[in-house]
Design an enzyme around this catalytic site. Structure first.
Site, PDB file in Angstrom:
ATOM      1  N   PRO A 297       0.839  -1.218   0.000  1.00  0.00           N
ATOM      2  CA  PRO A 297       0.000   0.000   0.000  1.00  0.00           C
ATOM      3  C   PRO A 297       0.871   1.263   0.000  1.00  0.00           C
ATOM      4  O   PRO A 297       2.096   1.179  -0.097  1.00  0.00           O
ATOM      5  CB  PRO A 297      -0.765  -0.123   1.302  1.00  0.00           C
ATOM      6  CG  PRO A 297       0.202  -0.764   2.242  1.00  0.00           C
ATOM      7  CD  PRO A 297       1.068  -1.674   1.390  1.00  0.00           C
TER       8      PRO A 297
ATOM      9  N   LYS B 122       4.626  -5.222  -6.606  1.00  0.00           N
ATOM     10  CA  LYS B 122       3.661  -4.293  -7.214  1.00  0.00           C
ATOM     11  C   LYS B 122       3.446  -3.187  -6.181  1.00  0.00           C
ATOM     12  O   LYS B 122       2.696  -3.354  -5.219  1.00  0.00           O
ATOM     13  CB  LYS B 122       2.354  -5.025  -7.527  1.00  0.00           C
ATOM     14  CG  LYS B 122       1.597  -4.489  -8.731  1.00  0.00           C
ATOM     15  CD  LYS B 122       1.165  -3.056  -8.620  1.00  0.00           C
ATOM     16  CE  LYS B 122      -0.098  -2.907  -7.792  1.00  0.00           C
ATOM     17  NZ  LYS B 122      -0.420  -1.467  -7.519  1.00  0.00           N
ATOM     18  N   PRO B 123       4.122  -2.041  -6.360  1.00  0.00           N
ATOM     19  CA  PRO B 123       3.923  -0.951  -5.397  1.00  0.00           C
ATOM     20  C   PRO B 123       2.557  -0.308  -5.590  1.00  0.00           C
ATOM     21  O   PRO B 123       1.885  -0.540  -6.599  1.00  0.00           O
ATOM     22  CB  PRO B 123       5.040   0.042  -5.745  1.00  0.00           C
ATOM     23  CG  PRO B 123       5.381  -0.230  -7.166  1.00  0.00           C
ATOM     24  CD  PRO B 123       5.027  -1.665  -7.458  1.00  0.00           C
TER      25      PRO B 123
ATOM     26  N   SER C  55      -6.216  -2.928   2.111  1.00  0.00           N
ATOM     27  CA  SER C  55      -7.548  -2.872   2.712  1.00  0.00           C
ATOM     28  C   SER C  55      -8.176  -4.266   2.817  1.00  0.00           C
ATOM     29  O   SER C  55      -7.775  -5.205   2.113  1.00  0.00           O
ATOM     30  CB  SER C  55      -8.442  -1.971   1.864  1.00  0.00           C
ATOM     31  OG  SER C  55      -8.553  -2.520   0.578  1.00  0.00           O
TER      32      SER C  55
ATOM     33  N   THR D 221      -9.702  -5.457  -0.626  1.00  0.00           N
ATOM     34  CA  THR D 221      -8.738  -6.017  -1.577  1.00  0.00           C
ATOM     35  C   THR D 221      -8.226  -7.367  -1.071  1.00  0.00           C
ATOM     36  O   THR D 221      -8.072  -8.313  -1.859  1.00  0.00           O
ATOM     37  CB  THR D 221      -7.556  -5.042  -1.798  1.00  0.00           C
ATOM     38  OG1 THR D 221      -8.071  -3.756  -2.109  1.00  0.00           O
ATOM     39  CG2 THR D 221      -6.673  -5.494  -2.937  1.00  0.00           C
TER      40      THR D 221
ATOM     41  N   GLU E  14      -2.107  -8.610   5.527  1.00  0.00           N
ATOM     42  CA  GLU E  14      -2.052  -7.606   6.595  1.00  0.00           C
ATOM     43  C   GLU E  14      -3.086  -6.549   6.236  1.00  0.00           C
ATOM     44  O   GLU E  14      -2.848  -5.728   5.344  1.00  0.00           O
ATOM     45  CB  GLU E  14      -0.670  -6.945   6.633  1.00  0.00           C
ATOM     46  CG  GLU E  14       0.445  -7.876   7.029  1.00  0.00           C
ATOM     47  CD  GLU E  14       0.524  -8.084   8.528  1.00  0.00           C
ATOM     48  OE1 GLU E  14      -0.235  -7.433   9.259  1.00  0.00           O
ATOM     49  OE2 GLU E  14       1.330  -8.903   8.945  1.00  0.00           O
TER      50      GLU E  14
ATOM     51  N   CYS F  63      -2.165   1.935   9.710  1.00  0.00           N
ATOM     52  CA  CYS F  63      -3.096   0.832   9.982  1.00  0.00           C
ATOM     53  C   CYS F  63      -3.322   0.683  11.478  1.00  0.00           C
ATOM     54  O   CYS F  63      -4.392   0.263  11.903  1.00  0.00           O
ATOM     55  CB  CYS F  63      -2.577  -0.451   9.380  1.00  0.00           C
ATOM     56  SG  CYS F  63      -0.895  -0.809   9.878  1.00  0.00           S
TER      57      CYS F  63
ATOM     58  N   GLU G 115     -13.052   1.448   9.563  1.00  0.00           N
ATOM     59  CA  GLU G 115     -11.725   2.071   9.528  1.00  0.00           C
ATOM     60  C   GLU G 115     -11.862   3.471   8.912  1.00  0.00           C
ATOM     61  O   GLU G 115     -12.360   3.620   7.802  1.00  0.00           O
ATOM     62  CB  GLU G 115     -10.768   1.217   8.699  1.00  0.00           C
ATOM     63  CG  GLU G 115      -9.351   1.743   8.749  1.00  0.00           C
ATOM     64  CD  GLU G 115      -8.374   0.885   7.949  1.00  0.00           C
ATOM     65  OE1 GLU G 115      -8.669   0.537   6.790  1.00  0.00           O
ATOM     66  OE2 GLU G 115      -7.301   0.573   8.483  1.00  0.00           O
TER      67      GLU G 115
HETATM   68  P1  NAD Z   1      -5.598  -1.075  -1.154  1.00  0.00           P
HETATM   69  O1  NAD Z   1      -6.140  -2.392  -0.729  1.00  0.00           O
HETATM   70  O2  NAD Z   1      -6.481  -0.173  -1.921  1.00  0.00           O
HETATM   71  O3  NAD Z   1      -4.302  -1.276  -2.081  1.00  0.00           O
HETATM   72  C1  NAD Z   1      -3.167  -1.965  -1.625  1.00  0.00           C
HETATM   73  C2  NAD Z   1      -2.404  -2.506  -2.826  1.00  0.00           C
HETATM   74  O4  NAD Z   1      -3.191  -3.508  -3.480  1.00  0.00           O
HETATM   75  C3  NAD Z   1      -2.090  -1.462  -3.907  1.00  0.00           C
HETATM   76  O5  NAD Z   1      -0.805  -1.724  -4.430  1.00  0.00           O
HETATM   77  C4  NAD Z   1      -3.161  -1.730  -4.951  1.00  0.00           C
HETATM   78  O6  NAD Z   1      -2.817  -1.334  -6.248  1.00  0.00           O
HETATM   79  C5  NAD Z   1      -3.279  -3.238  -4.876  1.00  0.00           C
HETATM   80  N1  NAD Z   1      -4.546  -3.802  -5.358  1.00  0.00           N
HETATM   81  C6  NAD Z   1      -5.767  -3.195  -5.412  1.00  0.00           C
HETATM   82  N2  NAD Z   1      -6.687  -4.054  -5.914  1.00  0.00           N
HETATM   83  C7  NAD Z   1      -6.034  -5.220  -6.161  1.00  0.00           C
HETATM   84  C8  NAD Z   1      -6.443  -6.496  -6.664  1.00  0.00           C
HETATM   85  N3  NAD Z   1      -7.711  -6.737  -7.012  1.00  0.00           N
HETATM   86  N4  NAD Z   1      -5.515  -7.470  -6.774  1.00  0.00           N
HETATM   87  C9  NAD Z   1      -4.236  -7.250  -6.404  1.00  0.00           C
HETATM   88  N5  NAD Z   1      -3.781  -6.070  -5.940  1.00  0.00           N
HETATM   89  C10 NAD Z   1      -4.676  -5.058  -5.812  1.00  0.00           C
HETATM   90  O7  NAD Z   1      -5.052  -0.369   0.163  1.00  0.00           O
HETATM   91  P2  NAD Z   1      -4.379   1.087   0.303  1.00  0.00           P
HETATM   92  O8  NAD Z   1      -5.431   2.129   0.203  1.00  0.00           O
HETATM   93  O9  NAD Z   1      -3.184   1.167  -0.573  1.00  0.00           O
HETATM   94  O10 NAD Z   1      -3.855   1.024   1.811  1.00  0.00           O
HETATM   95  C11 NAD Z   1      -4.621   1.379   2.927  1.00  0.00           C
HETATM   96  C12 NAD Z   1      -5.097   0.126   3.638  1.00  0.00           C
HETATM   97  O11 NAD Z   1      -3.977  -0.669   4.003  1.00  0.00           O
HETATM   98  C13 NAD Z   1      -5.812   0.431   4.931  1.00  0.00           C
HETATM   99  O12 NAD Z   1      -6.948  -0.388   5.043  1.00  0.00           O
HETATM  100  C14 NAD Z   1      -4.790   0.055   6.004  1.00  0.00           C
HETATM  101  O13 NAD Z   1      -5.323  -0.303   7.246  1.00  0.00           O
HETATM  102  C15 NAD Z   1      -4.099  -1.087   5.351  1.00  0.00           C
HETATM  103  N6  NAD Z   1      -2.788  -1.285   5.961  1.00  0.00           N
HETATM  104  C16 NAD Z   1      -2.609  -2.382   6.764  1.00  0.00           C
HETATM  105  C17 NAD Z   1      -1.387  -2.585   7.399  1.00  0.00           C
HETATM  106  C18 NAD Z   1      -1.144  -3.788   8.272  1.00  0.00           C
HETATM  107  O14 NAD Z   1       0.007  -4.112   8.547  1.00  0.00           O
HETATM  108  N7  NAD Z   1      -2.168  -4.491   8.735  1.00  0.00           N
HETATM  109  C19 NAD Z   1      -0.351  -1.667   7.192  1.00  0.00           C
HETATM  110  C20 NAD Z   1      -0.585  -0.555   6.379  1.00  0.00           C
HETATM  111  C21 NAD Z   1      -1.812  -0.387   5.751  1.00  0.00           C
END
Ligand code: NAD
Length: 487
Positions: free
Chosen positions: A146, A171-172, A223, A226, A244, A278, A377
């Protein structure tokens, strides 16, 4: 256009489109990255698969040296990376210094675990046997990251994955790819081609990686939605998943704690990175005896924090990443207000900023668990405060959530501490020092947060699968083999 890193080469691959990367404090365009295609993912996975046998066979001591070299190279380019991270992600420079420290130290930490840990010898079941357990790498690991801590969360995945002998395709986040690309450019050029690959793109590019049959494991932070999608794709393929996901961390403030410790500790744990952590404290339970004074002092303290560009040295809180994340935070605040909550400070887009996605940190009272702000959240700078009477009630409120990432308690009372860490369902319990991690301490969640653990020995073990070897050294005929019923 920036380039992706495939098989040791910098390339735009098959991308026909680009993705703009924007500075959230100034809204200026920083760069454009390729929108990686299925063919680019294929090329990355093929390279990682070809590199795997050689990397897996590389002696642990040699891999450790190569990973220490990664850490040293990151240190040598630290200043540039911290600056880039501040412009790309938005949080204050000083917070990004911390992120960089965690990033290079993580490579040093896992270099040493990878150097000495290959498994264990176990006692035999009977005389003449020799039994041992080997930890083996999975193969190609897809690492999907993320935007909120783009380097630290990347390091928590690829350092243990590589130390265990896996090769990786990264994949960043589409929002923060520049620091990842720079990190790989400055710190990984001494690794064999294909060991580390980066494909940039949106979620659909990540999904191609998840679907690829040669990717044996997906390490994902992001999230819940996802994570659920990834799990539904990966389950029929029996892919190893490391998830995570989100959180809704509580903090309980006991009446014995000093007011300034609680006020400043809470403000830090709720507002670090503009609440986009998070493990941000997102719900607060304050003992009723101190509730009124505490809310006032907190609101006063928070109202004086300085919003601004993270590059300015006196900035306490940077912008949120994008307007749609800010809109969600405001929706939670407004939903609470409609249901009777009162805002003591903040809770709006601040005046005086022509550019940037800023949001004034909000302190709210008169909240309850029927409101989104206490259940979903929020992922932004909000501090909803609720009074409690008894510690039983505080624990019940802390546990009244679908998530289980972290939970904090502010007290000097050892009896309360013991009850809290025994009874609260969360992966990390912080007493008097929220949000502080430890390289050796596993980090991750319970319940809807997913069950993965990063950091510590546990964070290494996630990237290995175990094989038990049972060896009868003498190798004679056994009395329990066929035929039965005869001497
Ligand atoms: P996100 O789920 O929107 O995206 C995360 C990553 O997944 C991105 O690289 C995105 O391009 C990719 N992605 C999106 N759809 C996908 C799919 N269908 N298949 C594969 N990859 C896909 O999350 P975000 O907005 O980047 O990050 C915020 C979220 O991350 C919050 O919910 C936060 O709580 C969580 N987070 C959790 C932790 C932890 O350790 N538990 C740490 C940091 C952030």
């Amino acid at each position: 256009m920036e380039k992706m890193y495939l098989n040791g080469q910098w390339t735009t691959g098959h991308a026909q489109e680009t993705i703009p990367v924007i500075n959230p404090a100034t809204e200026e365009l920083l760069a454009e990255t390729p929108r990686g295609t299925a063919a680019d993912v294929e090329a990355a996975v093929r390279a990682a698969r070809a590199a795997f046998p050689g990397w897996a066979r590389t002696p642990g001591a040699e891999r450790a040296n190569l990973l220490h070299e990664v850490a040293n190279k990151i240190r040598a380019h630290e200043e540039h990376l911290i600056h880039l991270l501040t412009t790309e992600e938005g949080k204050p420079y000083v917070e990004n210094e911390e992120e960089l420290l965690w990033t290079h130290n993580t490579f040093d930490y896992y270099a040493e675990i990878g150097r000495h840990d290959r498994g264990r010898v176990i006692p035999p079941g009977a005389e003449g046997q020799f039994n041992f357990v080997i930890k083996e790498p999975y193969g190609v690991v897809g690492c999907i990251v993320p935007w909120n801590f783009p380097l630290l969360l990347l390091a928590w995945k690829i350092a243990p994955a590589l130390a265990a002998g896996n090769t990786v395709v990264i994949k960043p986040s589409e929002f923060t790819p520049l620091t990842t690309l720079k990190l790989i450019e400055v710190a990984f050029d001494h690794l064999p081609p294909g060991v580390v690959n980066v494909v940039t793109g949106y979620g659909d590019t990540g999904e191609v990686l998840v679907r690829h049959p040669d990717v044996r494991m997906i390490a994902f932070t992001g999230s819940v939605a996802t994570g659920q999608r990834i799990a539904s794709i990966a389950a029929p393929m029996m892919k190893k998943l490391h998830l995570e996901l989100g959180g809704k961390d509580p903090m309980v403030i006991a009446p014995d704690i000093e007011m300034d410790v609680a006020v400043r500790g809470l403000a830090y744990s709720a507002l670090l990175n503009a609440g986009q952590v998070c493990t941000s404290t997102e719900r607060v339970y304050v003992h009723e005896s101190m509730f009124s004074q505490f809310s006032e002092e907190l609101a006063d303290f928070v109202s004086k924090l300085k919003l601004g560009n993270g590059l300015e040295p006196d900035t306490d809180i940077g912008p949120m990443l994008r307007p749609h994340f800010r809109a969600k935070v405001d929706d939670h605040v407004q939903d609470a207000v409609r249901a009777g909550a009162r805002i003591l400070t903040g809770g709006k887009v601040p005046a005086g900023f022509e550019k940037g996605f800023f949001y004034e940190p909000a302190v709210l009272i008169n909240v309850d668990h029927s409101m989104k702000i206490m259940q979903e959240e929020t992922f932004g700078p909000t501090i909803p405060l609720m009074p409690y009477k008894t510690f039983d009630e505080a624990i019940a409120l802390a546990n009244d959530t679908q998530f289980g990432l972290g939970a904090s308690l502010m007290t000097h009372d050892a009896k309360l501490v013991k009850r809290y860490f025994e009874e609260v369902k969360a992966g990390t319990i912080w007493i008097n020092d929220p949000l502080t991690d430890n390289y050796a301490g596993p980090f991750g969640g319970m319940k809807m947060t997913g069950g993965g653990r990063e950091l510590g020995q546990e964070g290494f073990d996630q990237f290995t699968e175990v094989k038990h070897v049972h060896w009868d050294v003498e190798g004679g005929v056994k009395s329990y083999w066929y035929p039965y019923g005869k001497e």
